[in-house]
Design a protein around this motif. Structure first.
Motif, PDB file in Angstrom:
ATOM      1  N   GLY A  47       6.134  -7.069   2.335  1.00  0.00           N
ATOM      2  CA  GLY A  47       5.069  -6.827   3.314  1.00  0.00           C
ATOM      3  C   GLY A  47       5.616  -6.168   4.578  1.00  0.00           C
ATOM      4  O   GLY A  47       5.035  -5.203   5.082  1.00  0.00           O
ATOM      5  N   GLY A  48       6.719  -6.680   5.104  1.00  0.00           N
ATOM      6  CA  GLY A  48       7.327  -6.111   6.311  1.00  0.00           C
ATOM      7  C   GLY A  48       7.797  -4.682   6.074  1.00  0.00           C
ATOM      8  O   GLY A  48       7.624  -3.797   6.934  1.00  0.00           O
ATOM      9  N   CYS A  49       8.386  -4.441   4.905  1.00  0.00           N
ATOM     10  CA  CYS A  49       8.845  -3.075   4.582  1.00  0.00           C
ATOM     11  C   CYS A  49       7.647  -2.127   4.493  1.00  0.00           C
ATOM     12  O   CYS A  49       7.688  -1.009   5.019  1.00  0.00           O
ATOM     13  N   ALA A  50       6.583  -2.574   3.807  1.00  0.00           N
ATOM     14  CA  ALA A  50       5.393  -1.710   3.686  1.00  0.00           C
ATOM     15  C   ALA A  50       4.833  -1.402   5.074  1.00  0.00           C
ATOM     16  O   ALA A  50       4.434  -0.267   5.357  1.00  0.00           O
ATOM     17  N   ALA A  51       4.822  -2.413   5.952  1.00  0.00           N
ATOM     18  CA  ALA A  51       4.312  -2.194   7.314  1.00  0.00           C
ATOM     19  C   ALA A  51       5.175  -1.164   8.043  1.00  0.00           C
ATOM     20  O   ALA A  51       4.657  -0.262   8.724  1.00  0.00           O
ATOM     21  N   ALA A  52       6.496  -1.283   7.898  1.00  0.00           N
ATOM     22  CA  ALA A  52       7.397  -0.342   8.576  1.00  0.00           C
ATOM     23  C   ALA A  52       7.129   1.089   8.104  1.00  0.00           C
ATOM     24  O   ALA A  52       7.028   2.028   8.912  1.00  0.00           O
ATOM     25  N   ILE A  53       6.982   1.244   6.797  1.00  0.00           N
ATOM     26  CA  ILE A  53       6.787   2.589   6.228  1.00  0.00           C
ATOM     27  C   ILE A  53       5.432   3.161   6.674  1.00  0.00           C
ATOM     28  O   ILE A  53       5.329   4.328   7.077  1.00  0.00           O
ATOM     29  N   ALA A  54       4.391   2.319   6.624  1.00  0.00           N
ATOM     30  CA  ALA A  54       3.046   2.789   6.995  1.00  0.00           C
ATOM     31  C   ALA A  54       2.992   3.162   8.475  1.00  0.00           C
ATOM     32  O   ALA A  54       2.471   4.227   8.847  1.00  0.00           O
ATOM     33  N   LEU A  55       3.507   2.283   9.336  1.00  0.00           N
ATOM     34  CA  LEU A  55       3.429   2.526  10.782  1.00  0.00           C
ATOM     35  C   LEU A  55       4.236   3.763  11.154  1.00  0.00           C
ATOM     36  O   LEU A  55       3.818   4.586  11.978  1.00  0.00           O
ATOM     37  N   HIS A  56       5.399   3.916  10.533  1.00  0.00           N
ATOM     38  CA  HIS A  56       6.238   5.093  10.769  1.00  0.00           C
ATOM     39  C   HIS A  56       5.491   6.347  10.332  1.00  0.00           C
ATOM     40  O   HIS A  56       5.446   7.349  11.049  1.00  0.00           O
ATOM     41  N   HIS A  57       4.860   6.283   9.158  1.00  0.00           N
ATOM     42  CA  HIS A  57       4.128   7.454   8.653  1.00  0.00           C
ATOM     43  C   HIS A  57       3.045   7.887   9.640  1.00  0.00           C
ATOM     44  O   HIS A  57       2.808   9.081   9.836  1.00  0.00           O
TER      45      HIS A  57
ATOM     46  N   GLY B  83      -1.423  -0.352   5.581  1.00  0.00           N
ATOM     47  CA  GLY B  83      -2.116   0.927   5.773  1.00  0.00           C
ATOM     48  C   GLY B  83      -3.277   0.788   6.737  1.00  0.00           C
ATOM     49  O   GLY B  83      -3.469   1.623   7.633  1.00  0.00           O
ATOM     50  N   ALA B  84      -4.053  -0.275   6.572  1.00  0.00           N
ATOM     51  CA  ALA B  84      -5.229  -0.467   7.435  1.00  0.00           C
ATOM     52  C   ALA B  84      -4.794  -0.670   8.889  1.00  0.00           C
ATOM     53  O   ALA B  84      -5.388  -0.100   9.812  1.00  0.00           O
ATOM     54  N   LEU B  85      -3.760  -1.461   9.099  1.00  0.00           N
ATOM     55  CA  LEU B  85      -3.298  -1.719  10.475  1.00  0.00           C
ATOM     56  C   LEU B  85      -2.816  -0.420  11.131  1.00  0.00           C
ATOM     57  O   LEU B  85      -3.146  -0.129  12.290  1.00  0.00           O
ATOM     58  N   ALA B  86      -2.032   0.358  10.368  1.00  0.00           N
ATOM     59  CA  ALA B  86      -1.497   1.608  10.931  1.00  0.00           C
ATOM     60  C   ALA B  86      -2.632   2.553  11.325  1.00  0.00           C
ATOM     61  O   ALA B  86      -2.590   3.188  12.383  1.00  0.00           O
ATOM     62  N   VAL B  87      -3.668   2.630  10.478  1.00  0.00           N
ATOM     63  CA  VAL B  87      -4.809   3.508  10.799  1.00  0.00           C
ATOM     64  C   VAL B  87      -5.533   2.999  12.041  1.00  0.00           C
ATOM     65  O   VAL B  87      -5.829   3.763  12.969  1.00  0.00           O
TER      66      VAL B  87
ATOM     67  N   LEU C 186       1.684   4.107  -0.912  1.00  0.00           N
ATOM     68  CA  LEU C 186       3.124   4.352  -0.778  1.00  0.00           C
ATOM     69  C   LEU C 186       3.434   5.828  -1.027  1.00  0.00           C
ATOM     70  O   LEU C 186       4.246   6.436  -0.310  1.00  0.00           O
ATOM     71  N   ALA C 187       2.767   6.403  -2.039  1.00  0.00           N
ATOM     72  CA  ALA C 187       2.999   7.833  -2.337  1.00  0.00           C
ATOM     73  C   ALA C 187       2.548   8.696  -1.154  1.00  0.00           C
ATOM     74  O   ALA C 187       3.232   9.634  -0.755  1.00  0.00           O
ATOM     75  N   ARG C 188       1.416   8.344  -0.575  1.00  0.00           N
ATOM     76  CA  ARG C 188       0.901   9.098   0.583  1.00  0.00           C
ATOM     77  C   ARG C 188       1.882   9.023   1.749  1.00  0.00           C
ATOM     78  O   ARG C 188       2.023   9.958   2.529  1.00  0.00           O
ATOM     79  N   TRP C 189       2.593   7.904   1.860  1.00  0.00           N
ATOM     80  CA  TRP C 189       3.539   7.728   2.967  1.00  0.00           C
ATOM     81  C   TRP C 189       4.910   8.345   2.640  1.00  0.00           C
ATOM     82  O   TRP C 189       5.876   8.149   3.368  1.00  0.00           O
ATOM     83  N   GLY C 190       4.976   9.047   1.507  1.00  0.00           N
ATOM     84  CA  GLY C 190       6.196   9.786   1.185  1.00  0.00           C
ATOM     85  C   GLY C 190       7.185   9.037   0.314  1.00  0.00           C
ATOM     86  O   GLY C 190       8.335   9.468   0.161  1.00  0.00           O
ATOM     87  N   CYS C 191       6.779   7.911  -0.269  1.00  0.00           N
ATOM     88  CA  CYS C 191       7.703   7.153  -1.126  1.00  0.00           C
ATOM     89  C   CYS C 191       7.612   7.677  -2.560  1.00  0.00           C
ATOM     90  O   CYS C 191       6.509   7.956  -3.048  1.00  0.00           O
ATOM     91  N   ASN C 192       8.743   7.768  -3.198  1.00  0.00           N
ATOM     92  CA  ASN C 192       8.774   8.203  -4.588  1.00  0.00           C
ATOM     93  C   ASN C 192       8.483   6.992  -5.480  1.00  0.00           C
ATOM     94  O   ASN C 192       9.396   6.276  -5.895  1.00  0.00           O
TER      95      ASN C 192
END
Ligand SMILES: Cc1cc2nc3c(=O)[nH]c(=O)nc-3n(C[C@H](O)[C@H](O)[C@H](O)COP(=O)(O)OP(=O)(O)OC[C@H]3O[C@@H](n4cnc5c(N)ncnc54)[C@H](O)[C@@H]3O)c2cc1C
Length: 432
Positions: free
Chosen positions: A24-34, A330-334, A66-72
């Motif tokens: 969860g923390g990693c996903a948040a980091a990636i989304a917020l950074h994106h 994703g929702a929080l970052a938006v 995750l794909a939208r945020w640039g993750c393979n």
């Protein structure tokens, strides 16, 4: 890495600290950074991550983001279980009651530790700092700059603190203004994960489910077993869910009583029974509930926000814990991108209102499946055919959801409601 990061709408960008470097923390980091926000650091109390847990599912709803945020995402899909279908079987004899595509449950099932390694790698690829051995011991909800204190005494401040600190969240106490103790769900899991020995592989009484990738469930009255292989059959996982009204030491590491396991599987399909009975050791994992929380956001600054298991843990039968944490990220970052710097509280309060109903749907899928499985064969004679629909996993409708699009689509309505609540001086609690 080749993808386009969005430009922050804020100048300077919002500075965000994430507590907890789990999925969860990693996903948040990636989304917020994106979305252009500045992730100052992801903090985790452990010194290093081990390959902990066992099988975990990630669904299309998470992969899409995750794909939208640039993750393979292929990196995950390639190591996930490749079985095309899963079989739901009768407890006593293994008769197949229903067979359906694996994607109907969770997308790809893989080892939690392996998936976590890839999430951590994606965070590091973005040059986001992960600080290990950093235990947060307290939070200060000061407005407009909340802070946290580490066990070392160091104090860190940010515009927003995202607490992805898991089921035993410390931040949840601050957000709720009280301790909340876990409530027994009435069930527990014994679970084991191991590499089958050569002897086991050669033993016909134990090797029926060792070949290649497969996923099977045995359902019976108030009990079910999940079995799957990973890494092309080189690793073997079983999880036995059973009634348990005992005390609730909430732990991922509590050793299980194999004698109790052997008693519980005494009348299980012999094709899987011996593989379970001969297992050396297992974990005893109480499935603890928390009633849906009335809020996920701190009361004063509205800038300390819960995410993932800290506010919306799922039953294992949901197979959506990590996927929903990714959706929340994703929702929080938006939401944070849709407000000015001075209006962070509108974003965080909109985030909880947007996510709560969706999370309840996903959580209820897990409760519904468990109840259908545990009741399907009650008072049913052996030779009576069961309608496959009664026992099928019905998660597929969850995958079409796009939490970022949902946040944008409902922003005007939800943010207006939040503004009105602030104007009236009363934030409505989250409720079903
Ligand atoms: C050891 C373990 C094994 C698991 N096994 C499975 C499994 O087999 N199958 C499955 O479906 N799900 C499993 N889960 C749950 C699954 O990982 C989560 O449902 C999902 O990934 C969302 O997790 P999260 O990031 O919200 O929380 P978590 O995965 O619990 O991560 C929380 C993180 O926060 C850190 N943390 C907690 N408190 C602090 C603090 N005060 N300061 C700093 N850091 C802190 C923790 O060290 C942890 O890394 C497991 C979780 C854990 C922790």
């Amino acid at each position: 890495m080749d993808y386009s990061r969005l430009k922050s709408p804020h100048n300077p960008p919002l500075r965000i600290i994430i507590v907890g470097a789990g999925l969860g923390g990693c996903a948040a980091a990636i989304a917020l950074h994106h979305h252009g926000h500045e992730v100052v650091a992801v903090l985790d109390k452990v010194r290093s991550f081990q390959r902990l847990g066992d099988s975990l599912g990630l669904g299309e709803n998470a992969f899409k983001l995750l794909a939208r945020w640039g993750c393979n995402v292929k990196e995950i899909q390639e190591i996930g279980n490749q079985a095309p279908t899963m079989k739901i079987r009768r407890w006593r004899d293994g008769k197949v009651l229903a067979e359906q595509p694996l994607m109907d449950m969770a997308g790809y099932i893989g080892h939690r530790g392996d998936y976590h390694d890839i999430f951590l790698k994606w965070v590091r690829e973005r040059n986001i700092l992960i600080r290990m051995g950093c235990e947060v011991t307290s939070f200060d909800d000061s407005d407009p700059t909340p802070s946290l204190t580490l066990a070392s005494g160091e104090v860190m401040t940010a515009d927003v603190i995202v607490a992805a600190d898991g089921i035993k969240s410390l931040a949840r106490h601050l957000v709720l203004g009280a301790r909340d103790d876990p409530v027994s769900s009435g069930y527990a899991c014994f679970r084991a994960y191991f590499e089958p020995s050569e002897e086991m592989k050669a033993d016909p009484s134990r090797n029926a489910f060792l070949g290649g990738d497969n996923v099977n469930f045995w359902i019976g009255p108030d009990v079910h077993v999940v079995q799957n292989t990973l890494r092309g059959g080189r690793e073997f996982n079983w999880i036995l869910t059973h009634k348990d009204d005992g005390d609730v030491p909430e732990s991922w590491f509590q050793p299980g009583d194999m004698d109790e396991v052997r008693r519980l599987v005494a009348d299980l399909d012999p094709n899987i029974r011996e593989a379970i009975k001969s297992t050396e050791k297992c974990l005893d994992w109480k499935i603890c509930y928390r009633k849906p929380l009335p809020t996920w956001v701190s009361p004063q600054s509205h800038r300390i926000v819960l995410l993932g298991d800290s506010c919306h843990a799922h039953l294992p039968t949901s197979a959506q814990g990590a996927s929903q944490a990714t959706e929340s990220a994703g929702a929080l970052a938006v939401c944070l991108s849709l407000v000015g710097r001075e209006e962070v509280k509108i974003a965080t309060r909109a985030y909880e209102k947007l996510r709560f109903p969706r999370i309840r749907v996903s959580q209820r899928h897990g409760e519904d499946l468990r109840d259908r499985w545990h009741n399907a064969l009650k008072n049913v004679e052996e030779d009576v055919e069961i309608d496959p629909e009664v026992v099928k996993i019905k998660n597929r409708p969850l995958y079409a959801f796009d939490s970022e699009q949902d946040a944008r689509d409902r922003w005007d309505e939800v943010s207006s409601r939040v503004r009105a609540e602030f104007a009236e001086g009363k934030i409505e609690p989250l409720r079903d």
